[in-house]
Design a protein around this motif. Structure first.
Motif, PDB file in Angstrom:
ATOM      1  N   GLY A 167      47.830  36.832  36.191  1.00 25.55           N
ATOM      2  CA  GLY A 167      48.625  35.617  36.290  1.00 25.55           C
ATOM      3  C   GLY A 167      47.914  34.522  37.065  1.00 25.55           C
ATOM      4  O   GLY A 167      46.936  34.757  37.793  1.00 25.55           O
ATOM      5  N   ALA A 168      48.462  33.295  36.933  1.00 23.24           N
ATOM      6  CA  ALA A 168      47.818  32.129  37.535  1.00 23.24           C
ATOM      7  C   ALA A 168      47.778  32.205  39.051  1.00 23.24           C
ATOM      8  O   ALA A 168      46.849  31.677  39.681  1.00 23.24           O
ATOM      9  N   ASP A 169      48.766  32.851  39.666  1.00 18.38           N
ATOM     10  CA  ASP A 169      48.823  32.921  41.130  1.00 18.38           C
ATOM     11  C   ASP A 169      48.086  34.118  41.710  1.00 18.38           C
ATOM     12  O   ASP A 169      47.996  34.255  42.930  1.00 18.38           O
ATOM     13  N   ARG A 170      47.589  34.984  40.836  1.00 20.21           N
ATOM     14  CA  ARG A 170      46.942  36.210  41.316  1.00 20.21           C
ATOM     15  C   ARG A 170      45.449  36.190  41.020  1.00 20.21           C
ATOM     16  O   ARG A 170      44.987  35.656  40.013  1.00 20.21           O
ATOM     17  N   GLN A 171      44.712  36.817  41.922  1.00 22.06           N
ATOM     18  CA  GLN A 171      43.281  37.034  41.742  1.00 22.06           C
ATOM     19  C   GLN A 171      43.027  38.495  42.042  1.00 22.06           C
ATOM     20  O   GLN A 171      42.967  38.901  43.200  1.00 22.06           O
ATOM     21  N   ASP A 172      42.907  39.296  40.988  1.00 26.27           N
ATOM     22  CA  ASP A 172      42.765  40.748  41.133  1.00 26.27           C
ATOM     23  C   ASP A 172      41.357  41.175  40.749  1.00 26.27           C
ATOM     24  O   ASP A 172      40.900  40.920  39.627  1.00 26.27           O
ATOM     25  N   LEU A 217      39.652  40.710  37.012  1.00 28.72           N
ATOM     26  CA  LEU A 217      40.388  41.092  35.811  1.00 28.72           C
ATOM     27  C   LEU A 217      40.702  39.903  34.918  1.00 28.72           C
ATOM     28  O   LEU A 217      40.749  40.042  33.686  1.00 28.72           O
ATOM     29  N   SER A 218      40.919  38.748  35.500  1.00 28.43           N
ATOM     30  CA  SER A 218      41.267  37.583  34.683  1.00 28.43           C
ATOM     31  C   SER A 218      40.118  37.115  33.804  1.00 28.43           C
ATOM     32  O   SER A 218      40.333  36.325  32.875  1.00 28.43           O
ATOM     33  N   THR A 219      38.892  37.590  34.079  1.00 30.50           N
ATOM     34  CA  THR A 219      37.757  37.233  33.226  1.00 30.50           C
ATOM     35  C   THR A 219      37.649  38.144  32.005  1.00 30.50           C
ATOM     36  O   THR A 219      36.829  37.901  31.130  1.00 30.50           O
ATOM     37  N   LEU A 220      38.481  39.180  31.948  1.00 31.49           N
ATOM     38  CA  LEU A 220      38.401  40.140  30.854  1.00 31.49           C
ATOM     39  C   LEU A 220      39.259  39.754  29.662  1.00 31.49           C
ATOM     40  O   LEU A 220      39.098  40.305  28.576  1.00 31.49           O
ATOM     41  N   THR A 221      40.209  38.828  29.865  1.00 36.70           N
ATOM     42  CA  THR A 221      41.139  38.484  28.801  1.00 36.70           C
ATOM     43  C   THR A 221      41.667  37.066  28.997  1.00 36.70           C
ATOM     44  O   THR A 221      41.695  36.551  30.119  1.00 36.70           O
ATOM     45  N   THR A 222      42.108  36.458  27.903  1.00 38.35           N
ATOM     46  CA  THR A 222      42.745  35.141  27.995  1.00 38.35           C
ATOM     47  C   THR A 222      44.245  35.274  28.231  1.00 38.35           C
ATOM     48  O   THR A 222      44.918  34.275  28.510  1.00 38.35           O
ATOM     49  N   SER A 225      49.306  37.538  32.455  1.00 39.21           N
ATOM     50  CA  SER A 225      50.465  38.402  32.657  1.00 39.21           C
ATOM     51  C   SER A 225      50.488  38.880  34.096  1.00 39.21           C
ATOM     52  O   SER A 225      49.443  39.201  34.668  1.00 39.21           O
ATOM     53  N   ASP A 226      51.692  38.933  34.673  1.00 40.79           N
ATOM     54  CA  ASP A 226      51.808  39.419  36.047  1.00 40.79           C
ATOM     55  C   ASP A 226      52.297  40.851  36.107  1.00 40.79           C
ATOM     56  O   ASP A 226      52.702  41.327  37.164  1.00 40.79           O
ATOM     57  N   ALA A 227      52.262  41.562  34.983  1.00 34.53           N
ATOM     58  CA  ALA A 227      52.670  42.983  34.965  1.00 34.53           C
ATOM     59  C   ALA A 227      51.828  43.737  33.953  1.00 34.53           C
ATOM     60  O   ALA A 227      52.198  43.883  32.782  1.00 34.53           O
ATOM     61  N   LEU A 228      50.671  44.197  34.391  1.00 38.78           N
ATOM     62  CA  LEU A 228      49.748  44.947  33.549  1.00 38.78           C
ATOM     63  C   LEU A 228      49.413  46.275  34.193  1.00 38.78           C
ATOM     64  O   LEU A 228      49.614  46.478  35.395  1.00 38.78           O
ATOM     65  N   THR A 229      48.871  47.173  33.388  1.00 38.47           N
ATOM     66  CA  THR A 229      48.348  48.449  33.883  1.00 38.47           C
ATOM     67  C   THR A 229      46.864  48.519  33.540  1.00 38.47           C
ATOM     68  O   THR A 229      46.473  48.273  32.396  1.00 38.47           O
ATOM     69  N   LEU A 230      46.049  48.819  34.526  1.00 36.91           N
ATOM     70  CA  LEU A 230      44.602  48.961  34.333  1.00 36.91           C
ATOM     71  C   LEU A 230      44.239  50.430  34.285  1.00 36.91           C
ATOM     72  O   LEU A 230      44.645  51.207  35.156  1.00 36.91           O
ATOM     73  N   ALA A 245      44.284  42.807  45.310  1.00 35.42           N
ATOM     74  CA  ALA A 245      45.208  41.868  44.681  1.00 35.42           C
ATOM     75  C   ALA A 245      45.570  40.780  45.680  1.00 35.42           C
ATOM     76  O   ALA A 245      46.137  41.061  46.728  1.00 35.42           O
ATOM     77  N   GLU A 246      45.250  39.529  45.335  1.00 29.76           N
ATOM     78  CA  GLU A 246      45.545  38.399  46.206  1.00 29.76           C
ATOM     79  C   GLU A 246      46.489  37.444  45.499  1.00 29.76           C
ATOM     80  O   GLU A 246      46.270  37.083  44.345  1.00 29.76           O
ATOM     81  N   ASP A 247      47.543  37.060  46.204  1.00 22.90           N
ATOM     82  CA  ASP A 247      48.550  36.159  45.654  1.00 22.90           C
ATOM     83  C   ASP A 247      48.472  34.829  46.393  1.00 22.90           C
ATOM     84  O   ASP A 247      48.520  34.786  47.628  1.00 22.90           O
ATOM     85  N   ALA A 248      48.364  33.737  45.652  1.00 25.92           N
ATOM     86  CA  ALA A 248      48.202  32.425  46.268  1.00 25.92           C
ATOM     87  C   ALA A 248      49.417  32.024  47.090  1.00 25.92           C
ATOM     88  O   ALA A 248      49.314  31.182  47.989  1.00 25.92           O
ATOM     89  N   LYS A 249      50.577  32.621  46.814  1.00 28.47           N
ATOM     90  CA  LYS A 249      51.802  32.247  47.509  1.00 28.47           C
ATOM     91  C   LYS A 249      52.341  33.345  48.426  1.00 28.47           C
ATOM     92  O   LYS A 249      53.239  33.080  49.216  1.00 28.47           O
TER      93      LYS A 249
END
Length: 492
Positions: A167-172, A217-222, A225-230, A245-249
């Motif tokens: 998701g836009a607010d997460r950097q995983d 993870l965000s570089t692996l797909t376009t 989603s804020d609910a995925l399983t890796l 997992a880092e959340d901007a908020k």
């Protein structure tokens, strides 16, 4: 944290044990041998990998290493962590971190370096059984302010991480660390609410020997989603894997892997003041899973109103927002099949939020295995640590042992009864005399299986910063079948 090449947690624990084969002596056709139960013996060697801590200029990281007293695989021994190599294959030249000299007393090391590397370590001899290292990072300013805690983990060939996000607010980032002398090759798969997510460059990621590789993870797909399983699987070799997992908020934390897929899942120790709880479940098998939800509180089991069951389709991720589930009283979430004959395996994790608005902080609690023989949490503070114990299947009693501290003192032991379907929350007793960090060990004394976690709360600037570590069995003992010579095999 903006991490272009974030080295992270790989943790590994190698168990050295040789299994023999029980046979029968005598000439001719051997009679059937009576079944012999395997002896449980201490491991002789353990390996751990810790992630590279925050690269923030406002971060301080504490490593706490500990081996509980008890039966050992011999006398003497060593235990220490060394710098892992980065993606360039070069390891930083640093002294051993948190070298341990004796069982029963923790040691600590602190770094405030923004380029501190991932660490890989080995313990042997008397220091190997139950060796654990806790890494706790406090970022007290900036957009990444949070407490990030993790127990340096065991290497394996497969890991499941429910609750990751693009998701836009997460950097995983998933951090892959290879503790061995040969390269490991790793595949990554992401699964959402409609099945596998289309990704790029997820097959054949090479992790060099003794090195760590971070993947955003965000570089692996376009897909956002804020609910995925890796799913992390090593086609060759083994790695330690964990997700930052880092959340901007809402701060952030390390997300450890869920326990192995199973029809039931237990997540012990949701804090009573949780302002929001989100459950993420993935069905790993060929069948859908229908699960009932129970909250084990101090007074017994409660069915969350409006969230009695959850349906999880095969190969898909389901997310359930449970809100302020605990209503001021700490508890543990237990998932079990609505039909006892249903054995569809699942993995699960909780995203837990404390605080509101700009004062939010997040931690993760994956499904965990029971304590087993023994479990330890290494980094405890007198005013910040809370232990949670739950017994979903039957009444139990556990022995809680507080170690000596890093600055002396004596261990303290307390027996704690846990009634079936309840969660007991307590502050671990501090060591007698002495100051500094201490370890807490949980050992089942009687009754059914017990699940445990430890929350470390380190509030800062009005933000309830915290981290939670589940406490599965420490793998300090391994089953070794009894064996004897059978010369008759030469006649077959």
């Amino acid at each position: 944290m903006n991490r272009s090449t974030l080295s992270l947690i790989g943790v590994t624990a190698a168990l050295a044990a040789v299994a023999g084969v029980a046979t029968v002596t005598g000439a001719g056709t051997p009679d059937a041998a009576p079944a012999v139960s395997a002896a449980r013996l201490p491991v002789e060697r353990s390996t751990l990998a810790c992630p590279a801590p925050s690269d923030s200029d406002f971060a301080s990281t504490t490593y706490t290493a500990f081996t509980p007293k008890g039966d050992s695989a011999g006398s003497g021994g060593t235990a220490a962590l060394l710098a892992a190599a980065g993606q360039d294959g070069k390891a930083a030249k640093r002294k051993p971190v948190a070298p341990l000299k004796e069982a029963g007393k923790p040691v600590t090391a602190v770094t405030e370096s923004a380029d501190a590397p991932a660490l890989i370590g080995t313990a042997d001899g008397a220091l190997a059984p139950g060796w654990t290292v806790q890494q706790t990072t406090v970022v007290d300013a900036g957009p990444a302010r949070a407490v990030l805690g993790t127990s340096c983990a065991v290497p394996d060939s497969e890991f499941w991480f429910p609750a990751v996000s693009t998701g836009a607010d997460r950097q995983d980032y998933v951090h892959l660390t290879n503790p061995d002398e040969n390269s490991a090759v790793v595949d990554l798969r992401l699964y959402g609410d409609k099945g596998e997510v289309k990704t790029t460059t997820t097959d054949g990621i090479t992790v060099p020997p003794g090195a760590t590789v971070p993947v955003l993870l965000s570089t692996l797909t376009t897909e956002k989603s804020d609910a995925l399983t890796l799913h992390v699987s090593a086609r060759s070799g083994r790695v330690g894997a964990t997700v930052e997992a880092e959340d901007a908020k809402a701060g952030g934390d390390w997300l450890p892997a869920s326990t192995d897929p199973a029809p039931e899942a237990v997540m012990p120790g949701i804090p009573g003041d949780a302002s929001d709880v989100r459950l993420v479940v993935f069905a790993t098998g060929d069948s859908d899973a229908d699960l009932k939800l129970r909250l084990a509180s101090s007074g017994g089991e409660i069915t969350p109103a409006g969230h009695e069951t959850v349906h999880v389709k095969s190969g898909m991720t389901s997310a359930v927002d449970l809100g302020d589930l605990t209503k001021g009283e700490a508890g543990s979430l237990v998932l079990s099949p609505t039909d006892p004959s249903d054995k569809a395996p699942v993995v699960a994790a909780l995203r837990i939020t404390r605080g509101k608005g700009a004062g939010q902080e997040t931690a993760f609690l994956p499904a965990t295995a029971p304590v087993g023989d023994r479990a330890s949490a290494a980094d405890n503070r007198t005013k910040g640590s809370t232990l949670a114990l739950t017994a979903p299947e039957g009444d139990a009693t556990v022995r809680v042992v507080t170690s000596a501290s890093t600055k002396g003192g004596e261990p303290v032991t307390k027996n704690v009864p846990v009634k079936r379907g309840t969660t007991v929350v307590l502050s671990p007793p501090a060591p007698s005399e002495g100051k500094g960090a201490f370890a807490v060990t949980v050992e089942p004394a009687s009754g059914g299986p017990v699940y445990a976690s430890r929350m470390l709360a380190l509030p800062e600037g009005g933000v309830p910063m915290f981290t939670i570590q589940a406490m599965p069995d420490d793998r300090g003992l391994v089953a070794v079948p009894e064996s004897e010579e059978d010369l008759s095999i030469l006649n077959r």
